[in-house]
Design a protein around this motif. Structure first.
Motif, PDB file in Angstrom:
ATOM      1  N   LYS A  91       0.869  -1.179   0.000  1.00 52.84           N
ATOM      2  CA  LYS A  91       0.000   0.000   0.000  1.00 52.84           C
ATOM      3  C   LYS A  91       0.898   1.219   0.000  1.00 52.84           C
ATOM      4  O   LYS A  91       1.986   1.193   0.560  1.00 52.84           O
ATOM      5  CB  LYS A  91      -0.851   0.038   1.275  1.00 52.84           C
ATOM      6  N   PHE A  92       0.423   2.285  -0.554  1.00 53.50           N
ATOM      7  CA  PHE A  92       1.211   3.510  -0.544  1.00 53.50           C
ATOM      8  C   PHE A  92       0.311   4.725  -0.644  1.00 53.50           C
ATOM      9  O   PHE A  92      -0.859   4.618  -1.001  1.00 53.50           O
ATOM     10  CB  PHE A  92       2.240   3.499  -1.676  1.00 53.50           C
ATOM     11  N   CYS A  93       0.904   5.880  -0.311  1.00 49.89           N
ATOM     12  CA  CYS A  93       0.185   7.140  -0.439  1.00 49.89           C
ATOM     13  C   CYS A  93       0.661   7.796  -1.730  1.00 49.89           C
ATOM     14  O   CYS A  93       1.847   8.108  -1.861  1.00 49.89           O
ATOM     15  CB  CYS A  93       0.496   8.030   0.766  1.00 49.89           C
ATOM     16  N   ALA A  94      -0.237   7.975  -2.671  1.00 46.76           N
ATOM     17  CA  ALA A  94       0.166   8.512  -3.977  1.00 46.76           C
ATOM     18  C   ALA A  94       0.827   9.896  -3.875  1.00 46.76           C
ATOM     19  O   ALA A  94       1.858  10.120  -4.488  1.00 46.76           O
ATOM     20  CB  ALA A  94      -1.014   8.513  -4.931  1.00 46.76           C
ATOM     21  N   PRO A  95       0.280  10.848  -3.088  1.00 45.18           N
ATOM     22  CA  PRO A  95       0.940  12.153  -3.014  1.00 45.18           C
ATOM     23  C   PRO A  95       2.326  12.110  -2.361  1.00 45.18           C
ATOM     24  O   PRO A  95       3.209  12.861  -2.763  1.00 45.18           O
ATOM     25  CB  PRO A  95      -0.014  12.993  -2.164  1.00 45.18           C
ATOM     26  N   CYS A  96       2.533  11.266  -1.353  1.00 42.48           N
ATOM     27  CA  CYS A  96       3.792  11.302  -0.599  1.00 42.48           C
ATOM     28  C   CYS A  96       4.849  10.366  -1.160  1.00 42.48           C
ATOM     29  O   CYS A  96       6.038  10.546  -0.927  1.00 42.48           O
ATOM     30  CB  CYS A  96       3.565  10.921   0.868  1.00 42.48           C
ATOM     31  N   TRP A  97       4.447   9.348  -1.851  1.00 47.83           N
ATOM     32  CA  TRP A  97       5.408   8.357  -2.335  1.00 47.83           C
ATOM     33  C   TRP A  97       6.274   8.939  -3.448  1.00 47.83           C
ATOM     34  O   TRP A  97       5.784   9.621  -4.347  1.00 47.83           O
ATOM     35  CB  TRP A  97       4.649   7.142  -2.855  1.00 47.83           C
ATOM     36  N   THR A  98       7.584   8.644  -3.374  1.00 47.32           N
ATOM     37  CA  THR A  98       8.500   9.014  -4.447  1.00 47.32           C
ATOM     38  C   THR A  98       8.694   7.790  -5.323  1.00 47.32           C
ATOM     39  O   THR A  98       9.190   6.766  -4.832  1.00 47.32           O
ATOM     40  CB  THR A  98       9.870   9.451  -3.866  1.00 47.32           C
ATOM     41  N   LEU A 122      -4.819   5.493   1.426  1.00 44.79           N
ATOM     42  CA  LEU A 122      -3.748   4.671   0.849  1.00 44.79           C
ATOM     43  C   LEU A 122      -4.300   3.849  -0.303  1.00 44.79           C
ATOM     44  O   LEU A 122      -5.461   3.455  -0.302  1.00 44.79           O
ATOM     45  CB  LEU A 122      -3.161   3.749   1.919  1.00 44.79           C
ATOM     46  N   ARG A 123      -3.432   3.580  -1.263  1.00 47.16           N
ATOM     47  CA  ARG A 123      -3.862   2.842  -2.429  1.00 47.16           C
ATOM     48  C   ARG A 123      -3.102   1.513  -2.489  1.00 47.16           C
ATOM     49  O   ARG A 123      -1.912   1.463  -2.220  1.00 47.16           O
ATOM     50  CB  ARG A 123      -3.534   3.672  -3.660  1.00 47.16           C
ATOM     51  N   ASP A 124      -3.798   0.445  -2.799  1.00 42.39           N
ATOM     52  CA  ASP A 124      -3.126  -0.854  -2.877  1.00 42.39           C
ATOM     53  C   ASP A 124      -3.255  -1.458  -4.268  1.00 42.39           C
ATOM     54  O   ASP A 124      -2.916  -2.613  -4.482  1.00 42.39           O
ATOM     55  CB  ASP A 124      -3.680  -1.812  -1.814  1.00 42.39           C
TER      56      ASP A 124
END
Ligand SMILES: [Zn+2]
Ligand SMILES: [Zn+2]
Length: 152
Positions: A91-98, A122-124
Motif C-alpha cells: 500500500k502507498f500514499c500517492a501524493p507522498c510516495w516518491t 492509501l492505495r493498494d
C-alpha cells in the motif's frame, strides 16, 4: 532470509495448529524446542497443534511468530481464517510516495488505511486497471502501463 516467501504463508485450508506444526517441522524443531524459543508452555504448543486452542493471546502469537520466523500478521490471518494476501498487500500514499523508492513501512501496516503524513487514502492497486501492486520498485503498473503516482 526473506520472510515473505510464499511457502511460509498459511494455506487457506490450514488451521492455526496445522500451520504452526508445518512451520515448526520446516525449521526442524520439536514441540519442546519451539515452546522454549517462543517462551510459552510446552502444553500450550501441544494444545495449539492439536486444535484445542485456536485463539492465541498476543504473548503466544508474538513468541510463536518470532520462533517460527514468520510475520505475526500470518498468525493473525490464520487465526481469523482470512487469506494472508490481504495482510501482506503493498500500500502507498500517492501524493507522498516518491516513485522508485520503497513504500514507508507505516503505510504497509495492516490496519493503516490513510497516510500518516497527509491523511490521503492509501492505495493498494492500480487506479486504472485495479490490478494489485506487485512491486513498488516499478513506477508503472506492469498490466496497463499507468503510472502509480498518477491521479494523486
Ligand atoms: Zn501522504
Ligand atoms: Zn494498471
Amino acid at each position: 532470509m526473506n520472510i515473505l516467501q510464499s511457502d511460509k504463508s498459511p494455506n487457506t485450508s490450514e488451521t492455526v495448529g496445522d500451520y504452526i506444526k508445518r512451520m515448526r517441522l520446516m525449521l526442524g524443531l520439536n514441540q519442546k524446542e519451539l515452546a522454549a524459543i517462543a517462551g510459552i508452555h510446552l502444553q500450550s504448543v501441544g494444545k495449539i497443534e492439536r486444535g484445542l486452542t485456536t485463539k492465541l493471546n498476543s504473548h503466544s502469537k508474538n513468541g510463536l511468530a518470532s520462533a517460527l520466523q514468520v510475520p505475526v500478521e500470518y498468525l493473525e490471518a490464520v487465526c481469523r481464517g482470512t487469506p494472508v494476501v490481504a495482510v501482506s498487500q503493498l500500500k502507498f500514499c500517492a501524493p507522498c510516495w516518491t516513485p522508485g523508492t520503497p513504500p514507508d513501512p507505516l503505510w504497509m501496516d495492516v490496519r493503516a488505511k490513510y497516510c500518516f503524513l497527509c491523511g490521503f487514502a492509501l492505495r493498494d492497486r492500480c487506479s486504472h486497471c485495479q490490478e494489485t501492486i506487485a512491486s513498488l520498485k516499478h513506477r508503472f503498473c506492469p498490466f496497463c502501463g499507468t503510472a502509480y503516482k498518477a491521479e494523486a
